[in-house]
Design a protein around this motif. Structure first.
Motif, PDB file in Angstrom:
ATOM      1  N   ASP A 144      -4.094   4.668  18.502  1.00  0.00           N
ATOM      2  CA  ASP A 144      -3.560   5.821  19.886  1.00  0.00           C
ATOM      3  C   ASP A 144      -4.740   6.253  20.543  1.00  0.00           C
ATOM      4  O   ASP A 144      -5.042   7.400  20.825  1.00  0.00           O
ATOM      5  CB  ASP A 144      -3.142   7.109  19.002  1.00  0.00           C
ATOM      6  CG  ASP A 144      -1.731   6.678  18.394  1.00  0.00           C
ATOM      7  OD1 ASP A 144      -0.964   5.876  18.711  1.00  0.00           O
ATOM      8  OD2 ASP A 144      -1.393   7.347  17.329  1.00  0.00           O
ATOM      9  N   GLY A 145      -5.647   5.126  20.877  1.00  0.00           N
ATOM     10  CA  GLY A 145      -6.778   5.594  21.769  1.00  0.00           C
ATOM     11  C   GLY A 145      -8.087   6.015  21.001  1.00  0.00           C
ATOM     12  O   GLY A 145      -9.102   6.381  21.578  1.00  0.00           O
ATOM     13  N   GLY A 146      -7.981   6.279  19.532  1.00  0.00           N
ATOM     14  CA  GLY A 146      -9.176   6.745  18.722  1.00  0.00           C
ATOM     15  C   GLY A 146      -9.279   5.928  17.685  1.00  0.00           C
ATOM     16  O   GLY A 146      -8.795   4.985  17.625  1.00  0.00           O
ATOM     17  N   LEU A 147     -10.198   6.426  16.891  1.00  0.00           N
ATOM     18  CA  LEU A 147     -10.852   5.707  15.629  1.00  0.00           C
ATOM     19  C   LEU A 147     -10.128   6.304  14.481  1.00  0.00           C
ATOM     20  O   LEU A 147     -10.316   7.688  14.251  1.00  0.00           O
ATOM     21  CB  LEU A 147     -12.195   5.544  15.633  1.00  0.00           C
ATOM     22  CG  LEU A 147     -12.753   4.613  16.650  1.00  0.00           C
ATOM     23  CD1 LEU A 147     -14.338   4.691  16.550  1.00  0.00           C
ATOM     24  CD2 LEU A 147     -12.450   3.154  16.475  1.00  0.00           C
ATOM     25  N   VAL A 148      -9.561   5.594  13.356  1.00  0.00           N
ATOM     26  CA  VAL A 148      -9.308   5.911  12.073  1.00  0.00           C
ATOM     27  C   VAL A 148     -10.118   5.357  11.019  1.00  0.00           C
ATOM     28  O   VAL A 148     -10.370   4.361  11.061  1.00  0.00           O
ATOM     29  CB  VAL A 148      -7.787   6.131  11.815  1.00  0.00           C
ATOM     30  CG1 VAL A 148      -7.421   6.457  10.443  1.00  0.00           C
ATOM     31  CG2 VAL A 148      -7.150   6.545  13.066  1.00  0.00           C
ATOM     32  N   MET A 149     -10.580   6.271  10.130  1.00  0.00           N
ATOM     33  CA  MET A 149     -11.375   5.594   8.897  1.00  0.00           C
ATOM     34  C   MET A 149     -10.212   5.770   7.618  1.00  0.00           C
ATOM     35  O   MET A 149      -9.797   6.698   7.330  1.00  0.00           O
ATOM     36  CB  MET A 149     -12.657   6.541   8.617  1.00  0.00           C
ATOM     37  CG  MET A 149     -13.316   5.932   7.350  1.00  0.00           C
ATOM     38  SD  MET A 149     -14.980   7.058   6.946  1.00  0.00           S
ATOM     39  CE  MET A 149     -14.256   8.387   6.533  1.00  0.00           C
ATOM     40  N   LEU A 150     -10.216   4.605   7.023  1.00  0.00           N
ATOM     41  CA  LEU A 150      -9.128   4.247   5.933  1.00  0.00           C
ATOM     42  C   LEU A 150     -10.053   4.016   4.822  1.00  0.00           C
ATOM     43  O   LEU A 150     -10.844   3.090   4.793  1.00  0.00           O
ATOM     44  CB  LEU A 150      -8.314   2.837   6.051  1.00  0.00           C
ATOM     45  CG  LEU A 150      -7.579   3.059   7.414  1.00  0.00           C
ATOM     46  CD1 LEU A 150      -6.659   1.873   7.558  1.00  0.00           C
ATOM     47  CD2 LEU A 150      -6.601   4.186   7.310  1.00  0.00           C
ATOM     48  N   ASP A 151     -10.470   5.092   3.928  1.00  0.00           N
ATOM     49  CA  ASP A 151     -11.158   5.209   2.866  1.00  0.00           C
ATOM     50  C   ASP A 151     -10.450   4.588   1.664  1.00  0.00           C
ATOM     51  O   ASP A 151      -9.686   5.470   0.995  1.00  0.00           O
ATOM     52  CB  ASP A 151     -11.829   6.401   2.721  1.00  0.00           C
ATOM     53  CG  ASP A 151     -13.339   6.329   1.872  1.00  0.00           C
ATOM     54  OD1 ASP A 151     -13.688   5.338   1.516  1.00  0.00           O
ATOM     55  OD2 ASP A 151     -13.803   7.625   1.702  1.00  0.00           O
ATOM     56  N   ARG A 152     -10.931   3.487   0.962  1.00  0.00           N
ATOM     57  CA  ARG A 152     -10.470   3.364  -0.420  1.00  0.00           C
ATOM     58  C   ARG A 152     -11.452   3.251  -1.510  1.00  0.00           C
ATOM     59  O   ARG A 152     -12.334   2.614  -1.398  1.00  0.00           O
ATOM     60  CB  ARG A 152      -9.716   1.898  -0.338  1.00  0.00           C
ATOM     61  CG  ARG A 152      -8.435   2.013   0.878  1.00  0.00           C
ATOM     62  CD  ARG A 152      -7.787   0.605   0.931  1.00  0.00           C
ATOM     63  NE  ARG A 152      -6.751   0.486   2.068  1.00  0.00           N
ATOM     64  CZ  ARG A 152      -6.865   0.252   3.295  1.00  0.00           C
ATOM     65  NH1 ARG A 152      -8.065  -0.295   3.803  1.00  0.00           N
ATOM     66  NH2 ARG A 152      -5.936   0.358   4.037  1.00  0.00           N
ATOM     67  N   ILE A 153     -10.941   3.429  -2.736  1.00  0.00           N
ATOM     68  CA  ILE A 153     -11.704   3.459  -3.881  1.00  0.00           C
ATOM     69  C   ILE A 153     -11.027   2.125  -4.554  1.00  0.00           C
ATOM     70  O   ILE A 153      -9.999   1.820  -4.516  1.00  0.00           O
ATOM     71  CB  ILE A 153     -11.390   4.310  -4.748  1.00  0.00           C
ATOM     72  CG1 ILE A 153     -11.900   5.864  -4.378  1.00  0.00           C
ATOM     73  CG2 ILE A 153     -12.253   4.259  -6.306  1.00  0.00           C
ATOM     74  CD1 ILE A 153     -11.669   7.124  -5.290  1.00  0.00           C
ATOM     75  N   THR A 154     -12.036   1.199  -4.653  1.00  0.00           N
ATOM     76  CA  THR A 154     -11.640  -0.306  -5.387  1.00  0.00           C
ATOM     77  C   THR A 154     -12.221  -0.475  -6.632  1.00  0.00           C
ATOM     78  O   THR A 154     -13.021   0.463  -7.197  1.00  0.00           O
ATOM     79  CB  THR A 154     -11.965  -1.337  -4.395  1.00  0.00           C
ATOM     80  OG1 THR A 154     -13.660  -1.327  -4.285  1.00  0.00           O
ATOM     81  CG2 THR A 154     -11.411  -1.141  -3.062  1.00  0.00           C
ATOM     82  N   GLY A 155     -11.917  -1.379  -7.397  1.00  0.00           N
ATOM     83  CA  GLY A 155     -12.644  -1.935  -8.453  1.00  0.00           C
ATOM     84  C   GLY A 155     -12.197  -0.970  -9.722  1.00  0.00           C
ATOM     85  O   GLY A 155     -11.142  -0.455  -9.733  1.00  0.00           O
ATOM     86  N   PRO A 156     -13.087  -1.055 -10.874  1.00  0.00           N
ATOM     87  CA  PRO A 156     -12.556   0.006 -11.936  1.00  0.00           C
ATOM     88  C   PRO A 156     -12.522   1.144 -11.554  1.00  0.00           C
ATOM     89  O   PRO A 156     -11.606   1.808 -12.367  1.00  0.00           O
ATOM     90  CB  PRO A 156     -13.859  -0.561 -12.896  1.00  0.00           C
ATOM     91  CG  PRO A 156     -14.604  -1.920 -12.335  1.00  0.00           C
ATOM     92  CD  PRO A 156     -13.970  -1.730 -10.843  1.00  0.00           C
TER      93      PRO A 156
END
Length: 108
Positions: A38-50
């Motif tokens: 929508d014309g802006g930036l979004v940060m998708l923050d994911r914890i991964t691994g153990p």
């Protein structure tokens, strides 16, 4: 002169090129994806691994609000203060994102 003690979004629009920031940034136990929406930036923050097995919530999404080119802020639910998110490039050309006390390189 007054020294700013907190950081917040710019009062006036900031010209930023989303292409400078969009992509995947990854390190051990963390994957951050910056997407344009929508014309802006979004940060998708994911914890991964153990660590993902230990966390009750492994994915969070934050809208990035520009302060100046390369510097954005996010606001976590339930908090009034804005948290900085910094984009920069090392001397060898590797782009990084820095937030939450951690630096994460861009991959691929």
């Amino acid at each position: 002169m007054t020294m700013r003690t907190t950081i917040e979004p710019a009062a006036e629009p900031v010209a930023v090129d989303p292409a400078d920031y969009v992509g995947v940034y990854q390190r051990l136990s963390s994957r951050v994806e910056i997407v344009e929406r929508d014309g802006g930036l979004v940060m998708l923050d994911r914890i991964t691994g153990p660590l993902a097995e230990l966390a009750p919530e492994t994915e969070k999404e934050y809208e990035l609000h520009p302060v100046e080119p390369g510097l954005f802020v996010v606001q976590r639910p339930g908090f009034e203060l804005w948290v900085p998110v910094v984009f920069y490039t090392l001397a060898d050309g590797t782009p990084y994102i820095h937030h939450g006390g951690r630096a994460t390189p861009k991959v691929g």
